[in-house]
Motif scaffolding. Structure first.
Motif, PDB file in Angstrom:
ATOM      1  N   ALA A 119     -18.184  38.293 -25.993  1.00  0.00           N
ATOM      2  CA  ALA A 119     -17.684  38.946 -27.121  1.00  0.00           C
ATOM      3  C   ALA A 119     -16.406  39.936 -27.021  1.00  0.00           C
ATOM      4  CB  ALA A 119     -18.613  39.888 -27.830  1.00  0.00           C
ATOM      5  N   HIS A 120     -15.315  39.254 -26.339  1.00  0.00           N
ATOM      6  CA  HIS A 120     -13.912  39.855 -26.060  1.00  0.00           C
ATOM      7  C   HIS A 120     -13.487  39.972 -27.389  1.00  0.00           C
ATOM      8  CE1 HIS A 120     -10.396  41.197 -24.539  1.00  0.00           C
ATOM      9  NE2 HIS A 120      -9.853  40.044 -25.062  1.00  0.00           N
ATOM     10  N   VAL A 121     -13.368  39.066 -28.401  1.00  0.00           N
ATOM     11  CA  VAL A 121     -12.961  39.371 -29.579  1.00  0.00           C
ATOM     12  C   VAL A 121     -13.657  40.408 -30.575  1.00  0.00           C
ATOM     13  CG1 VAL A 121     -12.157  37.971 -31.742  1.00  0.00           C
ATOM     14  CG2 VAL A 121     -12.087  37.247 -29.671  1.00  0.00           C
ATOM     15  N   ASP A 122     -12.698  41.420 -31.278  1.00  0.00           N
ATOM     16  CA  ASP A 122     -13.274  42.444 -31.815  1.00  0.00           C
ATOM     17  C   ASP A 122     -14.266  42.072 -32.957  1.00  0.00           C
ATOM     18  OD1 ASP A 122     -11.962  44.446 -30.200  1.00  0.00           O
ATOM     19  OD2 ASP A 122     -10.576  44.694 -31.658  1.00  0.00           O
ATOM     20  N   LYS A 123     -14.023  40.953 -33.707  1.00  0.00           N
ATOM     21  CA  LYS A 123     -14.934  40.578 -34.620  1.00  0.00           C
ATOM     22  C   LYS A 123     -16.435  40.204 -34.060  1.00  0.00           C
ATOM     23  CE  LYS A 123     -15.052  36.297 -35.679  1.00  0.00           C
ATOM     24  NZ  LYS A 123     -14.710  34.872 -36.601  1.00  0.00           N
ATOM     25  N   PHE A 124     -16.525  39.384 -32.987  1.00  0.00           N
ATOM     26  CA  PHE A 124     -17.767  39.115 -32.405  1.00  0.00           C
ATOM     27  C   PHE A 124     -18.454  40.288 -31.882  1.00  0.00           C
ATOM     28  CE2 PHE A 124     -15.548  34.942 -31.280  1.00  0.00           C
ATOM     29  CZ  PHE A 124     -15.977  34.385 -32.523  1.00  0.00           C
ATOM     30  N   TRP A 125     -17.811  41.207 -31.037  1.00  0.00           N
ATOM     31  CA  TRP A 125     -18.524  42.604 -30.728  1.00  0.00           C
ATOM     32  C   TRP A 125     -18.948  43.452 -31.846  1.00  0.00           C
ATOM     33  CZ3 TRP A 125     -20.612  44.915 -27.205  1.00  0.00           C
ATOM     34  CH2 TRP A 125     -20.686  46.338 -27.115  1.00  0.00           C
ATOM     35  N   ARG A 126     -18.251  43.498 -33.015  1.00  0.00           N
ATOM     36  CA  ARG A 126     -18.590  44.101 -34.329  1.00  0.00           C
ATOM     37  C   ARG A 126     -19.818  43.493 -34.654  1.00  0.00           C
ATOM     38  NH1 ARG A 126     -14.273  44.286 -36.433  1.00  0.00           N
ATOM     39  NH2 ARG A 126     -14.531  42.623 -37.699  1.00  0.00           N
ATOM     40  N   ASN A 127     -19.896  42.041 -34.762  1.00  0.00           N
ATOM     41  CA  ASN A 127     -21.072  41.604 -35.199  1.00  0.00           C
ATOM     42  C   ASN A 127     -22.242  41.985 -34.453  1.00  0.00           C
ATOM     43  OD1 ASN A 127     -19.377  40.205 -37.271  1.00  0.00           O
ATOM     44  ND2 ASN A 127     -19.336  38.312 -36.350  1.00  0.00           N
ATOM     45  N   PHE A 128     -22.112  41.833 -33.095  1.00  0.00           N
ATOM     46  CA  PHE A 128     -23.027  42.017 -32.187  1.00  0.00           C
ATOM     47  C   PHE A 128     -23.554  43.265 -32.524  1.00  0.00           C
ATOM     48  CE2 PHE A 128     -24.576  43.920 -28.027  1.00  0.00           C
ATOM     49  CZ  PHE A 128     -25.717  42.883 -27.692  1.00  0.00           C
ATOM     50  N   CYS A 129     -22.690  44.366 -32.240  1.00  0.00           N
ATOM     51  CA  CYS A 129     -23.280  45.750 -32.437  1.00  0.00           C
ATOM     52  C   CYS A 129     -24.126  46.063 -33.811  1.00  0.00           C
ATOM     53  CB  CYS A 129     -22.248  46.842 -32.238  1.00  0.00           C
ATOM     54  SG  CYS A 129     -21.463  46.923 -30.728  1.00  0.00           S
ATOM     55  N   VAL A 130     -23.814  45.517 -34.908  1.00  0.00           N
ATOM     56  CA  VAL A 130     -24.394  45.562 -36.108  1.00  0.00           C
ATOM     57  C   VAL A 130     -25.654  44.652 -36.023  1.00  0.00           C
ATOM     58  CG1 VAL A 130     -24.488  44.661 -38.614  1.00  0.00           C
ATOM     59  CG2 VAL A 130     -22.295  45.762 -37.530  1.00  0.00           C
ATOM     60  N   ALA A 131     -25.851  43.696 -35.359  1.00  0.00           N
ATOM     61  CA  ALA A 131     -27.058  42.765 -35.555  1.00  0.00           C
ATOM     62  C   ALA A 131     -28.148  43.430 -34.651  1.00  0.00           C
ATOM     63  CB  ALA A 131     -26.689  41.251 -34.802  1.00  0.00           C
ATOM     64  N   VAL A 132     -27.800  44.202 -33.668  1.00  0.00           N
ATOM     65  CA  VAL A 132     -28.809  44.800 -32.938  1.00  0.00           C
ATOM     66  C   VAL A 132     -28.850  46.422 -32.855  1.00  0.00           C
ATOM     67  CG1 VAL A 132     -28.217  43.194 -30.970  1.00  0.00           C
ATOM     68  CG2 VAL A 132     -26.995  45.370 -30.945  1.00  0.00           C
ATOM     69  N   ASP A 133     -28.386  46.786 -34.236  1.00  0.00           N
ATOM     70  CA  ASP A 133     -28.276  48.165 -34.797  1.00  0.00           C
ATOM     71  C   ASP A 133     -27.984  49.159 -33.991  1.00  0.00           C
ATOM     72  OD1 ASP A 133     -28.967  49.980 -36.592  1.00  0.00           O
ATOM     73  OD2 ASP A 133     -31.030  50.293 -36.083  1.00  0.00           O
ATOM     74  N   ARG A 134     -26.989  49.065 -33.181  1.00  0.00           N
ATOM     75  CA  ARG A 134     -26.039  49.767 -32.166  1.00  0.00           C
ATOM     76  C   ARG A 134     -24.749  49.894 -32.530  1.00  0.00           C
ATOM     77  NH1 ARG A 134     -28.436  51.094 -27.263  1.00  0.00           N
ATOM     78  NH2 ARG A 134     -26.636  52.432 -27.226  1.00  0.00           N
ATOM     79  N   ALA A 135     -24.313  50.459 -33.964  1.00  0.00           N
ATOM     80  CA  ALA A 135     -23.120  50.703 -34.151  1.00  0.00           C
ATOM     81  C   ALA A 135     -22.330  51.669 -33.389  1.00  0.00           C
ATOM     82  CB  ALA A 135     -23.077  51.207 -35.521  1.00  0.00           C
ATOM     83  N   ASP A 136     -23.254  52.527 -32.786  1.00  0.00           N
ATOM     84  CA  ASP A 136     -22.619  53.703 -31.913  1.00  0.00           C
ATOM     85  C   ASP A 136     -21.851  53.174 -30.738  1.00  0.00           C
ATOM     86  OD1 ASP A 136     -25.620  52.615 -30.971  1.00  0.00           O
ATOM     87  OD2 ASP A 136     -24.991  53.903 -28.953  1.00  0.00           O
ATOM     88  N   LEU A 137     -22.094  51.830 -30.330  1.00  0.00           N
ATOM     89  CA  LEU A 137     -21.486  51.258 -29.330  1.00  0.00           C
ATOM     90  C   LEU A 137     -19.881  51.011 -29.435  1.00  0.00           C
ATOM     91  CD1 LEU A 137     -24.003  48.750 -27.576  1.00  0.00           C
ATOM     92  CD2 LEU A 137     -23.123  51.257 -26.772  1.00  0.00           C
ATOM     93  N   LEU A 138     -19.726  50.914 -30.902  1.00  0.00           N
ATOM     94  CA  LEU A 138     -18.460  50.515 -31.574  1.00  0.00           C
ATOM     95  C   LEU A 138     -17.338  51.896 -31.228  1.00  0.00           C
ATOM     96  CD1 LEU A 138     -19.582  48.688 -34.737  1.00  0.00           C
ATOM     97  CD2 LEU A 138     -18.210  47.754 -32.712  1.00  0.00           C
ATOM     98  N   GLU A 139     -18.145  52.901 -31.020  1.00  0.00           N
ATOM     99  CA  GLU A 139     -17.247  54.385 -31.152  1.00  0.00           C
ATOM    100  C   GLU A 139     -16.756  54.281 -29.622  1.00  0.00           C
ATOM    101  OE1 GLU A 139     -16.864  55.793 -33.821  1.00  0.00           O
ATOM    102  OE2 GLU A 139     -17.978  54.082 -34.990  1.00  0.00           O
ATOM    103  N   ILE A 140     -17.114  53.841 -28.478  1.00  0.00           N
ATOM    104  CA  ILE A 140     -16.771  53.873 -27.504  1.00  0.00           C
ATOM    105  C   ILE A 140     -15.502  53.161 -27.336  1.00  0.00           C
ATOM    106  CG2 ILE A 140     -17.366  53.339 -24.926  1.00  0.00           C
ATOM    107  CD1 ILE A 140     -20.305  53.590 -25.550  1.00  0.00           C
ATOM    108  N   ASP A 141     -14.482  53.741 -26.728  1.00  0.00           N
ATOM    109  CA  ASP A 141     -13.007  53.235 -26.439  1.00  0.00           C
ATOM    110  C   ASP A 141     -13.228  52.278 -25.100  1.00  0.00           C
ATOM    111  OD1 ASP A 141     -10.468  52.517 -25.998  1.00  0.00           O
ATOM    112  OD2 ASP A 141      -9.930  54.476 -25.486  1.00  0.00           O
ATOM    113  N   LEU A 142     -12.875  50.805 -25.416  1.00  0.00           N
ATOM    114  CA  LEU A 142     -13.030  49.882 -24.598  1.00  0.00           C
ATOM    115  C   LEU A 142     -11.687  49.044 -24.464  1.00  0.00           C
ATOM    116  CD1 LEU A 142     -16.630  48.311 -24.834  1.00  0.00           C
ATOM    117  CD2 LEU A 142     -16.023  49.965 -22.880  1.00  0.00           C
ATOM    118  N   ALA A 143     -10.563  49.987 -24.912  1.00  0.00           N
ATOM    119  CA  ALA A 143      -9.380  49.116 -24.871  1.00  0.00           C
ATOM    120  C   ALA A 143      -8.416  50.027 -23.939  1.00  0.00           C
ATOM    121  CB  ALA A 143      -8.758  49.199 -26.305  1.00  0.00           C
ATOM    122  N   SER A 144      -8.652  51.352 -23.965  1.00  0.00           N
ATOM    123  CA  SER A 144      -7.571  52.143 -23.063  1.00  0.00           C
ATOM    124  C   SER A 144      -7.853  52.021 -21.596  1.00  0.00           C
ATOM    125  CB  SER A 144      -7.612  53.486 -23.492  1.00  0.00           C
ATOM    126  OG  SER A 144      -7.491  53.894 -24.880  1.00  0.00           O
TER     127      SER A 144
END
Length: 391
Positions: A262-287
């Motif tokens: 899930a390197h592509v943001d779309k897949f990462w977002r879909n994963f976090c929503v599917a496993v009910d872990r939207a909090d992981l989306l708030e972590i900066d993994l780009a800087s």
């Protein structure tokens, strides 16, 4: 018959043993008539290579059943004048000759490229070897793992104690050895295409060490140009992306594993929503600041626990349902029972005399409207009479 009909009408003479036989193997799979020149009493050593034999303890190997399927076999001693004359007569009718021994073998016998082009100006001569024909190591005997080790392609183990896992030469499986056939077939077909247009053949060379050296541009090309390139600021100093946990393998509830892609943001977002872990989306993994590694390590630990909550099959289903990139980590046994592998008709069956029906992996090339159904490899010398009497 050979596999498909794409190369129907192309005839190739093959003087090759072991892995170089795979060049002709790819061509036969695509429909070429590949005439394999062998010398008795045993012919190509690959016939009995490998740890498992089919039928009885002296039966054929699986490498032979793959690389020599669909070919013809002519038993011919090229060290004799009679054998050389017969070889040259056959070459008159061929589009190409494969020399899959040490480089210069057919020259040494007096039937190399210069002699062949005298009888057939359109002939394509493809020599396949480990070290190639030039350089101080050109006469060095080599084998599959040697190519990868030479090129620094992968780490090679040098254990203090004898290895117990059946891995010979410190690397498994050898990459360049299995890529040899594809590169050789590609070059040969390109040369045959040009010969058909111009009437002139040519000489090609494919070497295992060259394939290994060229395999990964991010290794060799980057090293060649390290003084004329610079680290990309969006990558970490250790050579990883800051979001590397999104491109990792994780153990699953049933002791198996999933490869997360899930390197592509779309897949990462879909994963976090599917496993009910939207909090992981708030972590900066780009800087790539000083805290980047710590953030990535935290996400990795969280993902490791998340993946342990479902079985591998459950994760595959979830990935499909929610459009998440990745896939199962299979053993060979798992692969053969994987529903996707089976659904793609990746195998074919053929009757083997005295043994029964055998199942083999088909060519990875698919031709729509054609069924891949090559013959078994030939018995040593089974086509000698036909070819020598005809030509």
């Amino acid at each position: 018959m050979s596999g498909y009909s794409l190369l129907e009408g192309v005839r190739v003479l093959e003087v090759a043993q072991l892995a170089p036989s795979s060049v002709g193997g790819h061509l036969a799979d695509l429909g070429a008539e590949v005439v394999k020149i062998e010398t008795g009493p045993f012919g190509d050593p690959v016939r009995i290579g490998g740890s498992r034999a089919v039928g009885d303890e002296n039966g054929p190997s699986f490498m032979h059943l793959r690389w020599n399927r669909g070919k013809k076999s002519v038993e011919l001693d090229l060290r004799t004048d009679e054998g050389k004359r017969a070889f040259l007569e056959l070459a008159r009718t061929c589009d190409a000759v494969i020399e899959g021994m040490r480089g210069g073998y057919l020259d040494w016998l007096g039937v190399g490229y210069e002699r062949l082009r005298e009888v057939n100006p359109k002939i394509v001569f493809c020599t396949v070897s480990g070290m190639g024909s030039e350089g101080p190591y050109s006469t060095l005997g080599t084998g599959g793992p040697t190519f990868d080790a030479f090129a620094g392609l992968r780490q090679v183990r040098t254990p203090v104690d004898p290895p117990v896992d059946g891995i010979a030469g410190g690397t498994t499986p050898p990459i360049a050895m299995y890529a040899l056939g594809a590169y050789g077939a590609m070059g040969l077909l390109a040369a045959v295409h040009r010969a058909g247009r111009t009437g002139q053949g040519c000489q090609l060379e494919v070497a295992g060490i060259d394939i290994a050296s060229a395999w990964m541009p991010d290794l060799v090309d980057a090293e060649l140009n390290k003084d004329r390139s610079l680290p990309r600021p969006t990558w970490l100093p250790d050579g990883r992306l800051p979001d590397w946990p999104r491109l990792e393998a994780y153990r699953t509830k049933d002791g198996e594993a999933m490869l997360f892609g899930a390197h592509v943001d779309k897949f990462w977002r879909n994963f976090c929503v599917a496993v009910d872990r939207a909090d992981l989306l708030e972590i900066d993994l780009a800087s790539t600041d000083a805290e980047a590694s710590a953030r990535a390590d935290h996400v990795y630990r969280e993902l490791r626990e998340i993946f342990l909550q479902r079985t591998r099959d459950e994760w595959v289903s979830l990935f499909l349902e929610h459009d998440i990139a990745g896939g199962p980590v299979n053993s060979v046994g798992d692969l053969l029972s994987d529903p996707h592998f089976r659904a793609r008709a990746n195998t074919y069956r053929v009757e083997y005399p005295g043994v029964g029906e055998l199942e083999f992996v088909a060519s990875p090339v698919r031709v729509v409207g054609e069924k891949f159904a090559p013959d078994l490899p030939p018995v040593l010398g089974s086509d000698t009479e036909y070819f020598l009497e005809t030509y």
